[in-house]
Design an enzyme around this catalytic site. Structure first.
Site, PDB file in Angstrom:
ATOM      1  N   GLY A  52       0.816  -1.216   0.000  1.00 47.53           N
ATOM      2  CA  GLY A  52       0.000   0.000   0.000  1.00 47.53           C
ATOM      3  C   GLY A  52       0.843   1.257   0.000  1.00 47.53           C
ATOM      4  O   GLY A  52       0.562   2.215  -0.721  1.00 47.53           O
ATOM      5  N   CYS A  53       1.900   1.254   0.790  1.00 45.92           N
ATOM      6  CA  CYS A  53       2.762   2.441   0.880  1.00 45.92           C
ATOM      7  C   CYS A  53       3.537   2.658  -0.408  1.00 45.92           C
ATOM      8  O   CYS A  53       3.764   3.796  -0.817  1.00 45.92           O
ATOM      9  CB  CYS A  53       3.697   2.319   2.080  1.00 45.92           C
ATOM     10  SG  CYS A  53       2.799   2.290   3.645  1.00 45.92           S
TER      11      CYS A  53
END
EC number: 1.11.1.24
Length: 156
Positions: free
Chosen positions: A46-47
């Protein structure tokens, strides 16, 4: 856990190390619009998606007068690896003791798979030229967040 910030409030100043050993302070960016986004951990799916999204939109954000800063609890060395691997073109700052995240209301109670713990809350704060909060978004989604932020800022 810090209080969540609201538009019009003064943005807490900070001085944090970058992935390349420099130090960035919010005070030195006074007079510029600054997007400060908090993310939990470099090189996680996600990051990575969120960081690459900011990277891919950086030219248009800069053209609109915005400086982008990413902040996580990762050590500078881990951030450097992330910057190199993903060819990120904006500063990533290390907030290892999460004091800045707390000051911005981006550190607090999280729940995951029935477990409650303290951690970084994915958040984006837009600081106006005068150092006040323009936009404060908490619990943002990594995917599609930059497009939503651009709409919220009137850039699309």
């Amino acid at each position: 856990m810090g209080e969540r910030l609201i538009p019009g409030a003064a943005a807490p100043d900070f001085a944090l190390p970058t992935s390349d050993g420099q130090t960035v302070t919010l005070a030195e960016l006074r007079g510029h619009k600054v997007i400060v986004y908090f993310y939990p951990a470099a090189s996680t799916p996600g990051c990575t998606k969120q960081a690459c999204d900011f990277r891919d939109n950086l030219a248009s954000l800069k053209a609109a007068g915005y400086t982008v800063l990413g902040i996580s609890p990762d050590a500078p060395a881990k951030l450097a690896t992330f910057v190199d691997k993903e060819q990120l073109t904006f500063p990533l700052l290390s907030d290892e003791d999460h004091a800045v995240a707390e000051a911005y209301g981006a550190w607090g109670e999280k729940k995951n798979y029935g477990r409650t713990y303290e951690g970084l809350i994915r958040s984006t704060i837009v600081v106006a030229e005068d150092g006040t909060i323009e936009v404060a978004q908490y619990n943002v989604r990594a995917t599609g967040h930059v497009a939503k932020l651009r709409r919220d800022l009137g850039l699309d």
